[in-house]
Design a protein around this motif. Structure first.
Motif, PDB file in Angstrom:
ATOM      1  N   GLU A 190       0.832  -1.206   0.000  1.00 40.07           N
ATOM      2  CA  GLU A 190       0.000   0.000   0.000  1.00 40.07           C
ATOM      3  C   GLU A 190       0.866   1.255   0.000  1.00 40.07           C
ATOM      4  O   GLU A 190       0.597   2.222  -0.730  1.00 40.07           O
ATOM      5  N   MET A 191       1.913   1.256   0.799  1.00 40.32           N
ATOM      6  CA  MET A 191       2.791   2.434   0.853  1.00 40.32           C
ATOM      7  C   MET A 191       3.585   2.591  -0.437  1.00 40.32           C
ATOM      8  O   MET A 191       3.805   3.708  -0.913  1.00 40.32           O
ATOM      9  N   LEU A 192       4.017   1.485  -1.025  1.00 37.24           N
ATOM     10  CA  LEU A 192       4.742   1.555  -2.295  1.00 37.24           C
ATOM     11  C   LEU A 192       3.841   2.098  -3.391  1.00 37.24           C
ATOM     12  O   LEU A 192       4.261   2.968  -4.176  1.00 37.24           O
ATOM     13  N   GLU A 193       2.618   1.615  -3.473  1.00 33.28           N
ATOM     14  CA  GLU A 193       1.699   2.087  -4.501  1.00 33.28           C
ATOM     15  C   GLU A 193       1.354   3.560  -4.291  1.00 33.28           C
ATOM     16  O   GLU A 193       1.242   4.322  -5.255  1.00 33.28           O
ATOM     17  N   ALA A 194       1.182   3.971  -3.050  1.00 37.32           N
ATOM     18  CA  ALA A 194       0.909   5.385  -2.772  1.00 37.32           C
ATOM     19  C   ALA A 194       2.065   6.268  -3.223  1.00 37.32           C
ATOM     20  O   ALA A 194       1.859   7.379  -3.729  1.00 37.32           O
ATOM     21  N   SER A 195       3.290   5.773  -3.071  1.00 31.76           N
ATOM     22  CA  SER A 195       4.471   6.569  -3.449  1.00 31.76           C
ATOM     23  C   SER A 195       4.476   6.907  -4.932  1.00 31.76           C
ATOM     24  O   SER A 195       5.022   7.942  -5.338  1.00 31.76           O
ATOM     25  N   LYS A 196       3.870   6.066  -5.736  1.00 32.38           N
ATOM     26  CA  LYS A 196       3.891   6.265  -7.187  1.00 32.38           C
ATOM     27  C   LYS A 196       2.996   7.418  -7.632  1.00 32.38           C
ATOM     28  O   LYS A 196       3.108   7.882  -8.772  1.00 32.38           O
ATOM     29  N   SER A 197       2.130   7.888  -6.748  1.00 32.19           N
ATOM     30  CA  SER A 197       1.189   8.957  -7.097  1.00 32.19           C
ATOM     31  C   SER A 197       1.518  10.275  -6.411  1.00 32.19           C
ATOM     32  O   SER A 197       0.732  11.219  -6.492  1.00 32.19           O
ATOM     33  N   LEU A 198       2.659  10.330  -5.725  1.00 34.86           N
ATOM     34  CA  LEU A 198       3.011  11.530  -4.961  1.00 34.86           C
ATOM     35  C   LEU A 198       4.374  12.072  -5.383  1.00 34.86           C
ATOM     36  O   LEU A 198       5.248  11.311  -5.803  1.00 34.86           O
ATOM     37  N   PRO A 199       4.587  13.380  -5.224  1.00 31.81           N
ATOM     38  CA  PRO A 199       5.894  13.974  -5.542  1.00 31.81           C
ATOM     39  C   PRO A 199       6.886  13.703  -4.418  1.00 31.81           C
ATOM     40  O   PRO A 199       6.484  13.465  -3.273  1.00 31.81           O
ATOM     41  N   PRO A 200       8.195  13.774  -4.693  1.00 32.29           N
ATOM     42  CA  PRO A 200       9.186  13.558  -3.631  1.00 32.29           C
ATOM     43  C   PRO A 200       9.255  14.714  -2.638  1.00 32.29           C
ATOM     44  O   PRO A 200       9.713  14.545  -1.511  1.00 32.29           O
ATOM     45  N   TYR A 201       8.810  15.884  -3.035  1.00 32.55           N
ATOM     46  CA  TYR A 201       8.760  17.045  -2.138  1.00 32.55           C
ATOM     47  C   TYR A 201       7.846  18.078  -2.777  1.00 32.55           C
ATOM     48  O   TYR A 201       7.473  17.979  -3.957  1.00 32.55           O
ATOM     49  N   TYR A 202       7.473  19.077  -1.990  1.00 29.96           N
ATOM     50  CA  TYR A 202       6.650  20.179  -2.476  1.00 29.96           C
ATOM     51  C   TYR A 202       7.481  21.466  -2.427  1.00 29.96           C
ATOM     52  O   TYR A 202       8.172  21.743  -1.437  1.00 29.96           O
ATOM     53  N   ASP A 203       7.396  22.256  -3.467  1.00 26.46           N
ATOM     54  CA  ASP A 203       8.073  23.552  -3.472  1.00 26.46           C
ATOM     55  C   ASP A 203       7.354  24.561  -2.589  1.00 26.46           C
ATOM     56  O   ASP A 203       7.962  25.500  -2.078  1.00 26.46           O
ATOM     57  N   ASP A 204       6.068  24.364  -2.415  1.00 27.09           N
ATOM     58  CA  ASP A 204       5.238  25.270  -1.625  1.00 27.09           C
ATOM     59  C   ASP A 204       5.469  25.012  -0.137  1.00 27.09           C
ATOM     60  O   ASP A 204       5.191  23.925   0.368  1.00 27.09           O
ATOM     61  N   ASP A 205       5.971  26.028   0.585  1.00 21.61           N
ATOM     62  CA  ASP A 205       6.222  25.865   2.021  1.00 21.61           C
ATOM     63  C   ASP A 205       4.951  25.537   2.792  1.00 21.61           C
ATOM     64  O   ASP A 205       5.007  24.914   3.865  1.00 21.61           O
ATOM     65  N   ASN A 206       3.805  25.957   2.266  1.00 24.01           N
ATOM     66  CA  ASN A 206       2.549  25.675   2.943  1.00 24.01           C
ATOM     67  C   ASN A 206       2.214  24.187   2.941  1.00 24.01           C
ATOM     68  O   ASN A 206       1.351  23.741   3.691  1.00 24.01           O
ATOM     69  N   LYS A 207       2.876  23.431   2.079  1.00 20.28           N
ATOM     70  CA  LYS A 207       2.636  21.990   2.021  1.00 20.28           C
ATOM     71  C   LYS A 207       3.739  21.200   2.718  1.00 20.28           C
ATOM     72  O   LYS A 207       3.773  19.979   2.631  1.00 20.28           O
ATOM     73  N   TYR A 208       4.623  21.906   3.406  1.00 22.01           N
ATOM     74  CA  TYR A 208       5.672  21.222   4.156  1.00 22.01           C
ATOM     75  C   TYR A 208       5.035  20.341   5.218  1.00 22.01           C
ATOM     76  O   TYR A 208       4.204  20.788   6.016  1.00 22.01           O
ATOM     77  N   GLY A 209       5.400  19.076   5.238  1.00 23.94           N
ATOM     78  CA  GLY A 209       4.814  18.126   6.172  1.00 23.94           C
ATOM     79  C   GLY A 209       3.754  17.250   5.548  1.00 23.94           C
ATOM     80  O   GLY A 209       3.343  16.247   6.151  1.00 23.94           O
ATOM     81  N   ARG A 210       3.291  17.605   4.340  1.00 20.94           N
ATOM     82  CA  ARG A 210       2.352  16.733   3.633  1.00 20.94           C
ATOM     83  C   ARG A 210       3.093  15.481   3.164  1.00 20.94           C
ATOM     84  O   ARG A 210       4.300  15.488   2.918  1.00 20.94           O
ATOM     85  N   ILE A 211       2.360  14.396   3.033  1.00 19.43           N
ATOM     86  CA  ILE A 211       2.962  13.119   2.661  1.00 19.43           C
ATOM     87  C   ILE A 211       3.537  13.197   1.253  1.00 19.43           C
ATOM     88  O   ILE A 211       2.903  13.710   0.327  1.00 19.43           O
TER      89      ILE A 211
END
Length: 644
Positions: A190-211
């Motif tokens: 489940e965690m591996l599959e979720a990783s495929k749909s998410l960015p490695p980081y966010y440029d927006d500081d407001n999203k710091y801490g998001r998965i």
């Protein structure tokens, strides 16, 4: 009401877990109007729903959970009389009916069901794009896997929750425990599959801490490292071998699987590669020449600073944690703190010397007498005759510390020799007696009758206060407490390096390939040691380095010690490590030694004598399922060690 599901039901009411509501996160409407379709038509409600799931993530700045029931942190034993639950657990005064310490069994299933509901009902609206909704759903998928992984590592025998059931009674609520390996493989996927749909980081500081994708890979790697370890990979313990679920299916596989370590190797290396590709690296500060590492500030600020402050080590930040409260409990009583969250003598003994060698190799006399490594330079006899200078801008060790100088006195003369010539991480992590305290502008006084010592319960029973994770500028006696809101670090790259080194070493033991993999193992172990400011390991004899052992079993011990020191007092990792290595039954039972807190200042020498301050009792490698849930769900089976 069949087509209008009330929010109380949405979170999943089942017999094994208490009722929960996320009404605090949703705009209030009459129950006959607030159905799930209308909830997800509103951006604010959608964000609050997701925020509820995030709120279930364990906090970083705690001192009453997994951090304390290991062998590192030592709250005042006097707090037991005030109902401090962790002390009851340490002392073995615990049953499946006891509340608190670790409450994942209650909180995580609620969040898991909320995550399923979000995935099912959330959809793009005018204010929230399809891309953003897809990110949110991937975050929920991660949480489903992550919460299951922590449940499995904590309780061992847990059900898999596959949906947010809408029934309030019936067979659908009577979930059954699944084999441990089944839960691990499912959650990891489940965690591996979720990783495929998410960015490695966010440029927006407001999203710091998001998965992010890296958080998914990090928590997956931690789970697979646990699953490869001795506790669950072929454990022959009779109680675990005999444990079955309600259908008679074995929970724990008693057959050792060497490929589990290969899975851990691959998972940790995947994380490292992807993290470094995204710019992550160990946090390092340099001296004025821009070349020499300042190990003190580097190690301290690896936890204190955020991404936008140049810290790219933290992979999983928990933003806005309860850091101020932690600072208060850990600071000396005389400056407005509670002065009661200490560390154990075992942790003090674990830190290396400045020369990179271990000071103590074992104990005799029921743990009271250390076996000293003669070549390390360690001593417990007398006091230092001269100041000890270290190359650092860290200026908190003396009244004359200067943050603009590249060299400062860290150990003033007349310091008890146990605390002399230790590695930088020791001074960042431990506040020992008579050490200078920046906030007090003088030395701490733990002597009996001293301003920071007994007989008050708000004093360090072990003879030490914790310094790791404490803001060095916090002053509890100030009107504001001078507390700064700051992040927690639930996973940082250093853990990945050490887990990879451990996994590769263990797999090398399985396959007899240690010599072929030694260079790779040392590469990642040395990354951590270099930042720590201590000598590196080398394959062969090299000037200024320590020759690595030829025996992978000896290397195992070195890797474990490095992990114990580097990751000390973080996220309860030590409690999980002691369990997965099957060391808990020895380490977490018996006499615990510290300094002699009964000695007064005029009897200084007697203070620095190893003295028993607590006797602990180990019960089980697993945390108990709350008895109330066992009683409600007859399909559940209690964990070994907790039967009535």
């Amino acid at each position: 009401m069949k087509n209008r599901i009330i929010i109380l039901i949405v979170l999943g009411i089942i017999a094994m877990f208490p009722i929960s509501s996320c009404s605090d996160y949703l705009d209030k409407q009459p129950d006959d109007q607030l159905d799930l379709t209308s909830v997800f038509e509103n951006k604010k409600n959608m964000e609050r729903w997701l925020a509820y799931i995030y709120s279930a993530v364990p906090k970083f700045y705690t001192y009453d959970g997994a951090e304390v029931i290991g062998d590192e942190m030592a709250p005042s034993v006097g707090w037991e009389s005030q109902g401090f639950k962790a002390i009851f657990y340490q002392n073995g005064n615990w049953t499946a009916e006891s509340p608190g310490v670790i409450g994942h069994w209650t909180t995580f299933p609620r969040a898991i069901r909320s995550a399923y509901t979000f995935i099912k009902y959330a959809h793009p609206i005018l204010e929230v794009s399809e891309k953003e909704v897809n990110y949110m759903k991937a975050e929920c998928r991660f949480f489903i896997g992550y919460f299951h992984s922590v449940l499995a590592m904590t309780y061992g025998a847990v059900p898999i929750i596959h949906e947010a059931v809408e029934e309030t009674t019936g067979e659908a609520l009577m979930l059954k425990q699944e084999p441990f390996d089944t839960v691990v493989d499912w959650a990891a996927n489940e965690m591996l599959e979720a990783s495929k749909s998410l960015p490695p980081y966010y440029d927006d500081d407001n999203k710091y801490g998001r998965i992010t994708s890296l958080i998914c890979l990090a928590m997956r790697a931690r789970l697979l490292t646990f699953a490869a370890s001795d506790l669950v990979n072929g454990n022959q313990d009779t109680d675990m071998v005999n444990m079955k679920n309600c259908d008679g299916i074995e929970i724990f596989n008693s057959t050792h699987n060497p490929e589990r370590w290969k899975q851990a190797v691959d998972a940790n290396k995947l994380l490292i590669d992807e993290a470094e590709k995204a710019g992550h690296k160990l946090y390092v500060e340099y001296l004025s020449n821009g070349e020499e590492i300042d190990p003190f500030l580097s190690y301290q600020n690896a936890l204190m600073l955020r991404r936008n402050q140049g810290n790219l080590e933290i992979i999983y930040p928990r933003t806005y944690d309860d850091a101020g409260w932690y600072d208060r409990q850990s600071n000396p009583r005389s400056m407005g703190g509670a002065g009661a969250i200490g560390v154990t003598q075992l942790l003090v003994d674990a830190f290396f010397m400045k020369n990179g060698l271990a000071p103590i190799t074992g104990y005799t006399n029921e743990g009271g007498t250390p076996v000293i490594n003669d070549g390390s330079g360690y001593s417990e006899e007398g006091y230092s005759a001269a100041d000890e200078l270290y190359n650092t801008k860290w200026s908190y060790a003396t009244a004359n510390g200067d943050a603009f100088k590249d060299q400062n006195v860290i150990v003033p003369k007349d310091t008890y020799k146990m605390y002399c010539s230790r590695e930088p991480r020791f001074y960042i992590s431990v506040l020992y007696n008579e050490e200078y305290h920046w906030g007090k502008k003088k030395s701490v006084n733990y002597f009996n009758g001293g301003e920071d010592g007994g007989p008050s319960h708000d004093s360090p029973s072990s003879g030490y206060l914790v310094r790791k994770r404490v803001d060095p500028t916090a002053i509890p006696s100030a009107s504001s407490g001078n507390y700064k809101t700051r992040q927690g670090a639930l996973y940082r790259l250093a853990e990945g390096y050490l887990s990879y080194a451990e996994s590769l070493n263990e797999y090398s033991i399985e396959k007899g390939t240690y010599d072929a993999n030694k260079v790779e193992i040392l590469k990642y172990l040395n990354k951590v040691r270099e930042r720590a400011g201590i000598p590196l390991y080398s394959v062969g004899a090299e000037p200024g380095k320590i020759t690595a052992p030829a025996d992978p079993l000896v290397m195992r011990d070195l890797i474990r010690r490095e992990r114990r020191v580097e990751m000390n007092c973080e996220c309860g990792l030590r409690w999980y490590d002691l369990r997965r290595w099957k060391e808990a039954e020895t380490v977490l039972s018996g006499k615990y030694w510290g300094m002699n807190m009964l000695a007064k200042k005029e009897d200084r020498d007697n203070y620095y004598k190893r003295t028993v301050y607590q006797t602990r009792k180990f019960i089980s490698y697993w945390f108990p399922i709350p008895q109330d849930d066992i009683d409600k769900n007859t399909n559940l089976r209690q964990l070994p060690g907790w039967w009535k």
